[in-house]
Enzyme design. Structure first.
Site, PDB file in Angstrom:
ATOM      1  N   ASP A  50       0.177  -2.841  12.114  1.00  0.00           N
ATOM      2  CA  ASP A  50       0.761  -3.075  11.042  1.00  0.00           C
ATOM      3  C   ASP A  50       0.812  -4.565  10.987  1.00  0.00           C
ATOM      4  O   ASP A  50       1.943  -5.180  11.689  1.00  0.00           O
ATOM      5  CB  ASP A  50       2.100  -2.497  10.572  1.00  0.00           C
ATOM      6  CG  ASP A  50       2.497  -2.791   9.150  1.00  0.00           C
ATOM      7  OD1 ASP A  50       2.469  -3.926   8.682  1.00  0.00           O
ATOM      8  OD2 ASP A  50       2.620  -1.574   8.334  1.00  0.00           O
ATOM      9  N   THR A  82      -0.852   7.517  -0.715  1.00  0.00           N
ATOM     10  CA  THR A  82      -2.236   7.326  -1.327  1.00  0.00           C
ATOM     11  C   THR A  82      -3.126   6.242  -0.815  1.00  0.00           C
ATOM     12  O   THR A  82      -4.229   6.223  -1.224  1.00  0.00           O
ATOM     13  CB  THR A  82      -2.006   7.323  -2.838  1.00  0.00           C
ATOM     14  OG1 THR A  82      -1.518   5.925  -3.114  1.00  0.00           O
ATOM     15  CG2 THR A  82      -1.233   8.257  -3.520  1.00  0.00           C
ATOM     16  N   ASP A  86       4.506  -5.884   9.482  1.00  0.00           N
ATOM     17  CA  ASP A  86       5.707  -5.554  10.532  1.00  0.00           C
ATOM     18  C   ASP A  86       5.577  -6.265  11.923  1.00  0.00           C
ATOM     19  O   ASP A  86       6.533  -6.823  12.559  1.00  0.00           O
ATOM     20  CB  ASP A  86       5.415  -4.076  10.855  1.00  0.00           C
ATOM     21  CG  ASP A  86       6.119  -3.218   9.792  1.00  0.00           C
ATOM     22  OD1 ASP A  86       6.753  -3.464   8.972  1.00  0.00           O
ATOM     23  OD2 ASP A  86       5.648  -1.997   9.723  1.00  0.00           O
ATOM     24  N   ARG A 141       0.635  -1.263  -0.006  1.00  0.00           N
ATOM     25  CA  ARG A 141      -0.164   0.023  -0.088  1.00  0.00           C
ATOM     26  C   ARG A 141       1.004   1.003  -0.131  1.00  0.00           C
ATOM     27  O   ARG A 141       1.564   1.280   1.003  1.00  0.00           O
ATOM     28  CB  ARG A 141      -0.783  -0.062   1.330  1.00  0.00           C
ATOM     29  CG  ARG A 141      -2.259   0.301   0.959  1.00  0.00           C
ATOM     30  CD  ARG A 141      -3.102   0.040   2.345  1.00  0.00           C
ATOM     31  NE  ARG A 141      -2.638   0.406   3.433  1.00  0.00           N
ATOM     32  CZ  ARG A 141      -3.328   1.024   4.437  1.00  0.00           C
ATOM     33  NH1 ARG A 141      -4.792   0.679   4.179  1.00  0.00           N
ATOM     34  NH2 ARG A 141      -2.965   1.491   5.570  1.00  0.00           N
TER      35      ARG A 141
HETATM   36  C1  PRP Z   1      -1.181  -4.572   4.344  1.00  0.00           C
HETATM   37  C2  PRP Z   1      -2.162  -5.932   4.526  1.00  0.00           C
HETATM   38  C3  PRP Z   1      -2.796  -5.719   3.363  1.00  0.00           C
HETATM   39  C4  PRP Z   1      -3.263  -4.312   3.029  1.00  0.00           C
HETATM   40  C5  PRP Z   1      -4.492  -3.858   3.435  1.00  0.00           C
HETATM   41  O1  PRP Z   1      -0.339  -4.860   3.575  1.00  0.00           O
HETATM   42  O2  PRP Z   1      -1.381  -6.794   4.621  1.00  0.00           O
HETATM   43  O3  PRP Z   1      -2.544  -6.444   2.136  1.00  0.00           O
HETATM   44  O4  PRP Z   1      -2.223  -3.589   3.827  1.00  0.00           O
HETATM   45  O5  PRP Z   1      -4.631  -2.486   3.181  1.00  0.00           O
HETATM   46  P1  PRP Z   1      -5.961  -2.199   2.155  1.00  0.00           P
HETATM   47  O6  PRP Z   1      -7.084  -3.079   2.229  1.00  0.00           O
HETATM   48  O7  PRP Z   1      -6.054  -0.598   2.671  1.00  0.00           O
HETATM   49  O8  PRP Z   1      -5.417  -2.183   0.786  1.00  0.00           O
HETATM   50  P2  PRP Z   1       0.772  -3.617   3.209  1.00  0.00           P
HETATM   51  O9  PRP Z   1       0.540  -2.667   2.201  1.00  0.00           O
HETATM   52  O10 PRP Z   1       1.007  -2.954   4.575  1.00  0.00           O
HETATM   53  O11 PRP Z   1       2.127  -4.565   2.860  1.00  0.00           O
HETATM   54  P3  PRP Z   1       3.003  -5.754   3.513  1.00  0.00           P
HETATM   55  O12 PRP Z   1       1.972  -6.564   3.802  1.00  0.00           O
HETATM   56  O13 PRP Z   1       3.955  -6.044   2.812  1.00  0.00           O
HETATM   57  O14 PRP Z   1       3.322  -5.049   4.954  1.00  0.00           O
HETATM   58  N1  URA Z   2      -2.433  -2.953   6.886  1.00  0.00           N
HETATM   59  C1  URA Z   2      -2.226  -3.075   8.064  1.00  0.00           C
HETATM   60  O1  URA Z   2      -1.190  -4.010   8.247  1.00  0.00           O
HETATM   61  N2  URA Z   2      -2.885  -3.047   9.015  1.00  0.00           N
HETATM   62  C2  URA Z   2      -4.115  -1.956   9.044  1.00  0.00           C
HETATM   63  O2  URA Z   2      -4.682  -1.812   9.944  1.00  0.00           O
HETATM   64  C3  URA Z   2      -4.287  -1.465   7.572  1.00  0.00           C
HETATM   65  C4  URA Z   2      -3.478  -2.067   6.655  1.00  0.00           C
END
Ligand code: PRP
Ligand code: URA
Length: 209
Positions: free
Chosen positions: A200, A108, A203, A104
């Protein structure tokens, strides 16, 4: 419109509460995500078709049931979805595994694609798309779009926690996809994080912050 299934099983809710706690460390977080994924997939697959088979037990012949119909594939959305794969394949060892890489954009909140590798026969399979967090729904909606471009027609989305905004987005973009969640939360905050959520997921799972 796709149905939303919320799992209120006491074991799932207990484990999810520990995951939400900010004091829970990476090791326990990872173990709990795997355990909950295992429990969720047990329920998600409840309606899979079966067929009668004849089995010879040490005692006699018996008419039993085995899975029939489409084979399965698990597709995690990277990174955090990886934490759900082992729990799912513990229950469905023959499942093939695809990967969709999305992150994400921090400004944005729109999903950015960086990887997509799916089983060659994914269009013939029942797809279990896994990601712990359904926030704005942008990532899940894009991932479902990739799957549909590859011809997938039977897709189920499995999330640990969802916000109403994410559910609404997926239902609007992909009304044919059922959504399975352990926790249906209140809302998103100004950074598009789920409230109360668990922070998150990526993380916390990989210890990157
Ligand atoms: C997180 C999560 C989803 C996304 C959800 O991933 O695991 O994939 O955010 O958010 P959305 O519904 O608003 O799209 P992130 O983009 O943080 O990546 P990561 O798993 O690599 O940490
Ligand atoms: N991605 C995450 O990991 N946590 C949230 O709350 C939203 C997006």
């Amino acid at each position: 419109m796709g149905n939303v299934h919320v799992f209120d099983h006491p074991l799932i809710q207990h484990k999810l509460s520990i995951m939400r706690d900010k004091k829970t460390g990476t090791k326990e977080f990872r173990e709990l995500l795997e355990e909950i994924s295992m429990l969720m997939v047990y329920e998600v697959t409840r309606d899979l078709p079966t067929e009668e088979v004849e089995v010879e037990t040490p005692i006699c012949k018996a008419t039993c049931r085995k899975l029939a119909g489409r084979k399965l594939a698990v597709v995690p959305i990277l990174r955090a979805g990886l934490g759900m794969v082992d729990g799912v394949v513990a229950m469905i060892p023959a499942a093939k595994i695809g990967h969709i890489g999305l992150y994400r954009d921090p400004e944005t909140h729109e999903p950015v694609e960086y990887y997509c590798k799916l089983p060659a026969d994914c269009n013939e399979r029942e797809i279990l798309l896994v990601d712990p967090m359904l926030a704005t729904g942008g990532s899940a909606s894009a991932a479902i779009g990739f799957l549909k471009q590859r011809g997938c027609t039977h897709i189920r989305l499995i999330d640990l926690i969802a916000a109403p905004e994410g559910v609404a987005r997926v239902q609007a973009d992909h009304p044919d996809v059922d959504i399975y969640v352990a926790g249906m939360d209140e809302r998103l905050n100004e950074h598009a994080y789920i409230v109360p959520g668990l922070g998150d997921a990526g993380d916390r799972l990989f210890g990157t912050k």
